[in-house]
Design a protein around this motif. Structure first.
Motif, PDB file in Angstrom:
ATOM      1  N   LEU A   1      -0.799  10.491  -0.987  1.00  0.00           N
ATOM      2  CA  LEU A   1       0.201  10.719  -2.025  1.00  0.00           C
ATOM      3  C   LEU A   1      -0.414  10.812  -3.419  1.00  0.00           C
ATOM      4  O   LEU A   1       0.232  11.267  -4.352  1.00  0.00           O
ATOM      5  CB  LEU A   1       1.240   9.588  -2.006  1.00  0.00           C
ATOM      6  CG  LEU A   1       2.060   9.465  -0.717  1.00  0.00           C
ATOM      7  CD1 LEU A   1       3.027   8.294  -0.837  1.00  0.00           C
ATOM      8  CD2 LEU A   1       2.792  10.755  -0.412  1.00  0.00           C
ATOM      9  N   ILE A   2      -1.654  10.389  -3.545  1.00  0.00           N
ATOM     10  CA  ILE A   2      -2.327  10.437  -4.851  1.00  0.00           C
ATOM     11  C   ILE A   2      -3.041  11.773  -5.042  1.00  0.00           C
ATOM     12  O   ILE A   2      -2.863  12.460  -6.048  1.00  0.00           O
ATOM     13  CB  ILE A   2      -3.318   9.270  -4.987  1.00  0.00           C
ATOM     14  CG1 ILE A   2      -2.577   7.935  -4.902  1.00  0.00           C
ATOM     15  CG2 ILE A   2      -4.104   9.372  -6.306  1.00  0.00           C
ATOM     16  CD1 ILE A   2      -3.482   6.722  -4.854  1.00  0.00           C
ATOM     17  N   GLY A   3      -3.838  12.168  -4.047  1.00  0.00           N
ATOM     18  CA  GLY A   3      -4.613  13.398  -4.160  1.00  0.00           C
ATOM     19  C   GLY A   3      -3.930  14.624  -3.600  1.00  0.00           C
ATOM     20  O   GLY A   3      -4.401  15.740  -3.808  1.00  0.00           O
ATOM     21  N   GLY A   4      -2.839  14.444  -2.856  1.00  0.00           N
ATOM     22  CA  GLY A   4      -2.126  15.573  -2.286  1.00  0.00           C
ATOM     23  C   GLY A   4      -2.783  16.171  -1.064  1.00  0.00           C
ATOM     24  O   GLY A   4      -2.436  17.282  -0.647  1.00  0.00           O
ATOM     25  N   GLN A   5      -3.724  15.456  -0.455  1.00  0.00           N
ATOM     26  CA  GLN A   5      -4.414  15.944   0.729  1.00  0.00           C
ATOM     27  C   GLN A   5      -3.721  15.416   1.987  1.00  0.00           C
ATOM     28  O   GLN A   5      -2.985  14.440   1.937  1.00  0.00           O
ATOM     29  CB  GLN A   5      -5.876  15.485   0.702  1.00  0.00           C
ATOM     30  CG  GLN A   5      -6.617  15.903  -0.561  1.00  0.00           C
ATOM     31  CD  GLN A   5      -7.852  15.053  -0.824  1.00  0.00           C
ATOM     32  OE1 GLN A   5      -7.952  13.919  -0.366  1.00  0.00           O
ATOM     33  NE2 GLN A   5      -8.789  15.610  -1.559  1.00  0.00           N
TER      34      GLN A   5
ATOM     35  N   LEU B   1       0.852  -1.189   0.000  1.00  0.00           N
ATOM     36  CA  LEU B   1       0.000   0.000   0.000  1.00  0.00           C
ATOM     37  C   LEU B   1       0.884   1.235   0.000  1.00  0.00           C
ATOM     38  O   LEU B   1       1.609   1.491   0.960  1.00  0.00           O
ATOM     39  CB  LEU B   1      -0.913  -0.008   1.231  1.00  0.00           C
ATOM     40  CG  LEU B   1      -1.910  -1.167   1.306  1.00  0.00           C
ATOM     41  CD1 LEU B   1      -2.661  -1.136   2.635  1.00  0.00           C
ATOM     42  CD2 LEU B   1      -2.887  -1.107   0.137  1.00  0.00           C
ATOM     43  N   ARG B   2       0.812   2.008  -1.077  1.00  0.00           N
ATOM     44  CA  ARG B   2       1.658   3.198  -1.233  1.00  0.00           C
ATOM     45  C   ARG B   2       0.816   4.446  -1.509  1.00  0.00           C
ATOM     46  O   ARG B   2       1.321   5.446  -2.014  1.00  0.00           O
ATOM     47  CB  ARG B   2       2.648   2.980  -2.377  1.00  0.00           C
ATOM     48  CG  ARG B   2       3.567   1.772  -2.168  1.00  0.00           C
ATOM     49  CD  ARG B   2       4.346   1.435  -3.443  1.00  0.00           C
ATOM     50  NE  ARG B   2       5.258   2.494  -3.815  1.00  0.00           N
ATOM     51  CZ  ARG B   2       6.538   2.535  -3.445  1.00  0.00           C
ATOM     52  NH1 ARG B   2       7.043   1.580  -2.683  1.00  0.00           N
ATOM     53  NH2 ARG B   2       7.317   3.530  -3.830  1.00  0.00           N
TER      54      ARG B   2
ATOM     55  N   LEU C   1      -7.629   5.566   8.632  1.00  0.00           N
ATOM     56  CA  LEU C   1      -6.867   6.082   7.506  1.00  0.00           C
ATOM     57  C   LEU C   1      -5.554   5.323   7.319  1.00  0.00           C
ATOM     58  O   LEU C   1      -5.128   5.065   6.198  1.00  0.00           O
ATOM     59  CB  LEU C   1      -6.571   7.571   7.714  1.00  0.00           C
ATOM     60  CG  LEU C   1      -7.725   8.538   7.468  1.00  0.00           C
ATOM     61  CD1 LEU C   1      -7.353   9.934   7.940  1.00  0.00           C
ATOM     62  CD2 LEU C   1      -8.108   8.563   5.995  1.00  0.00           C
ATOM     63  N   LEU C   2      -4.903   4.988   8.420  1.00  0.00           N
ATOM     64  CA  LEU C   2      -3.617   4.307   8.331  1.00  0.00           C
ATOM     65  C   LEU C   2      -3.766   2.877   7.818  1.00  0.00           C
ATOM     66  O   LEU C   2      -3.125   2.477   6.857  1.00  0.00           O
ATOM     67  CB  LEU C   2      -2.932   4.291   9.700  1.00  0.00           C
ATOM     68  CG  LEU C   2      -1.922   5.384  10.002  1.00  0.00           C
ATOM     69  CD1 LEU C   2      -1.328   5.176  11.384  1.00  0.00           C
ATOM     70  CD2 LEU C   2      -0.827   5.422   8.953  1.00  0.00           C
ATOM     71  N   GLY C   3      -4.596   2.107   8.506  1.00  0.00           N
ATOM     72  CA  GLY C   3      -4.723   0.699   8.138  1.00  0.00           C
ATOM     73  C   GLY C   3      -3.411  -0.046   8.310  1.00  0.00           C
ATOM     74  O   GLY C   3      -2.408   0.503   8.755  1.00  0.00           O
ATOM     75  N   SER C   4      -3.424  -1.295   7.952  1.00  0.00           N
ATOM     76  CA  SER C   4      -2.233  -2.142   8.068  1.00  0.00           C
ATOM     77  C   SER C   4      -1.454  -2.152   6.759  1.00  0.00           C
ATOM     78  O   SER C   4      -2.052  -2.168   5.676  1.00  0.00           O
ATOM     79  CB  SER C   4      -2.652  -3.566   8.436  1.00  0.00           C
ATOM     80  OG  SER C   4      -1.542  -4.412   8.511  1.00  0.00           O
ATOM     81  N   GLY C   5      -0.123  -2.112   6.859  1.00  0.00           N
ATOM     82  CA  GLY C   5       0.713  -2.249   5.677  1.00  0.00           C
ATOM     83  C   GLY C   5       1.150  -0.949   5.035  1.00  0.00           C
ATOM     84  O   GLY C   5       1.612  -0.950   3.895  1.00  0.00           O
TER      85      GLY C   5
ATOM     86  N   ALA D   1      11.682   4.607   9.586  1.00  0.00           N
ATOM     87  CA  ALA D   1      10.526   4.060   8.881  1.00  0.00           C
ATOM     88  C   ALA D   1       9.930   2.897   9.649  1.00  0.00           C
ATOM     89  O   ALA D   1      10.633   1.963  10.042  1.00  0.00           O
ATOM     90  CB  ALA D   1      10.941   3.612   7.484  1.00  0.00           C
ATOM     91  N   PHE D   2       8.626   2.958   9.855  1.00  0.00           N
ATOM     92  CA  PHE D   2       7.867   1.881  10.476  1.00  0.00           C
ATOM     93  C   PHE D   2       6.806   1.384   9.491  1.00  0.00           C
ATOM     94  O   PHE D   2       6.280   2.162   8.701  1.00  0.00           O
ATOM     95  CB  PHE D   2       7.133   2.355  11.735  1.00  0.00           C
ATOM     96  CG  PHE D   2       7.999   2.907  12.823  1.00  0.00           C
ATOM     97  CD1 PHE D   2       8.355   2.129  13.911  1.00  0.00           C
ATOM     98  CD2 PHE D   2       8.446   4.226  12.777  1.00  0.00           C
ATOM     99  CE1 PHE D   2       9.127   2.649  14.941  1.00  0.00           C
ATOM    100  CE2 PHE D   2       9.228   4.758  13.799  1.00  0.00           C
ATOM    101  CZ  PHE D   2       9.562   3.969  14.878  1.00  0.00           C
ATOM    102  N   LYS D   3       6.494   0.113   9.592  1.00  0.00           N
ATOM    103  CA  LYS D   3       5.369  -0.445   8.844  1.00  0.00           C
ATOM    104  C   LYS D   3       4.222  -0.681   9.812  1.00  0.00           C
ATOM    105  O   LYS D   3       4.412  -1.280  10.877  1.00  0.00           O
ATOM    106  CB  LYS D   3       5.764  -1.755   8.168  1.00  0.00           C
ATOM    107  CG  LYS D   3       4.633  -2.395   7.349  1.00  0.00           C
ATOM    108  CD  LYS D   3       5.105  -3.688   6.695  1.00  0.00           C
ATOM    109  CE  LYS D   3       3.994  -4.338   5.896  1.00  0.00           C
ATOM    110  NZ  LYS D   3       4.458  -5.599   5.236  1.00  0.00           N
ATOM    111  N   THR D   4       3.029  -0.180   9.466  1.00  0.00           N
ATOM    112  CA  THR D   4       1.879  -0.385  10.332  1.00  0.00           C
ATOM    113  C   THR D   4       1.455  -1.848  10.290  1.00  0.00           C
ATOM    114  O   THR D   4       1.427  -2.474   9.234  1.00  0.00           O
ATOM    115  CB  THR D   4       0.702   0.519   9.926  1.00  0.00           C
ATOM    116  OG1 THR D   4       0.335   0.247   8.566  1.00  0.00           O
ATOM    117  CG2 THR D   4       1.088   1.984  10.057  1.00  0.00           C
TER     118      THR D   4
END
Length: 225
Positions: A98-102, A75-76, A209-213, A138-141
């Motif tokens: 990162l897609i919509g810039g919000q 998920l990026r 919003l964060l979710g896993s990964g 850097a952490f991964k959720t």
């Protein structure tokens, strides 16, 4: 200053503009992927340029970390940034689309070992067990679970300076010492034991919003890890 006025004041100028949640404080912005059932109903955001934000340089570091650890992330679309250049009274935890810039922003505590005098500012990072300090990098959720702090999300440290995150039980959780009332009384948030502690009433929205990964990137420019 009551909570509603504080929130309106603190959130002015953010890339996302939130409406009230179930207790009249905030709402979730529109995102590309569906949110969990526990998250508030999304609202149409007001979009402003992320490049103008004070965390813009950390966002570039986060993007570089996303590329560096590319194999770890499927998920990026969104990343989270803990901008420890700012004091704990500021909204310094940002989730950026990162897609919509919000982006949307929240209060977050740092570890007591990173701020022994409780100044409200993070002074140092540590990856050492029992340091009670925040770690950078850097952490991964990971997965969500119910623990001693209630609902929480595990984190996996991906860099040498935070690879003890799991044995140290560094997670995202809610805490009463993070919130508008605490800041109105003390002028700052309380301190965690290294976890990313957020206001309890904002936790469901933030985890939705964060979710896993996804990537969570924490840093402070000019401070050694």
């Amino acid at each position: 200053m009551d909570r509603r006025n504080f929130t309106k004041f603190a959130a002015s100028g953010l890339a996302f503009s939130f409406l009230s949640d179930s207790i009249g404080r905030a709402a979730v912005p529109v995102v590309a992927s569906p949110l969990p059932a526990s998250a508030p109903v999304p609202a149409t955001p007001v979009v402003q340029p992320v490049a103008a934000k004070p965390y813009a340089s950390l966002l570039e570091r986060a993007k570089a970390a996303l590329d560096r650890h590319g194999d770890a992330f499927t998920l990026r679309d969104r990343v989270a940034i803990a901008d420890f250049n700012a004091p704990s009274k500021d909204l310094r935890f940002h989730i950026v689309d990162l897609i919509g810039g919000q982006s949307s922003s929240y209060l977050v505590a740092h570890g007591r070992g990173s701020d022994p005098a409780h100044s409200g500012w993070l002074h140092s990072f540590s990856n050492e067990p029992n340091s009670l300090a925040s770690s950078s990098g850097a952490f991964k959720t990971g997965e969500q679970y119910i623990g001693q702090h209630g609902r929480a999300m595990r984190l996996i440290g991906l860099d040498p300076q935070n690879n003890n995150a799991e044995p140290r039980a560094i997670v995202v959780h809610g805490a009463d010492y993070v919130g508008e009332d605490h800041i109105a009384t003390w002028g700052k948030c309380g301190r965690s034991e290294g976890c990313f502690a957020v206001a309890p009433h904002m936790l469901p929205q933030l985890l939705g919003l964060l979710g896993s990964g996804r990537l969570l990137y924490a840093d402070k420019i000019g401070v050694a890890s």
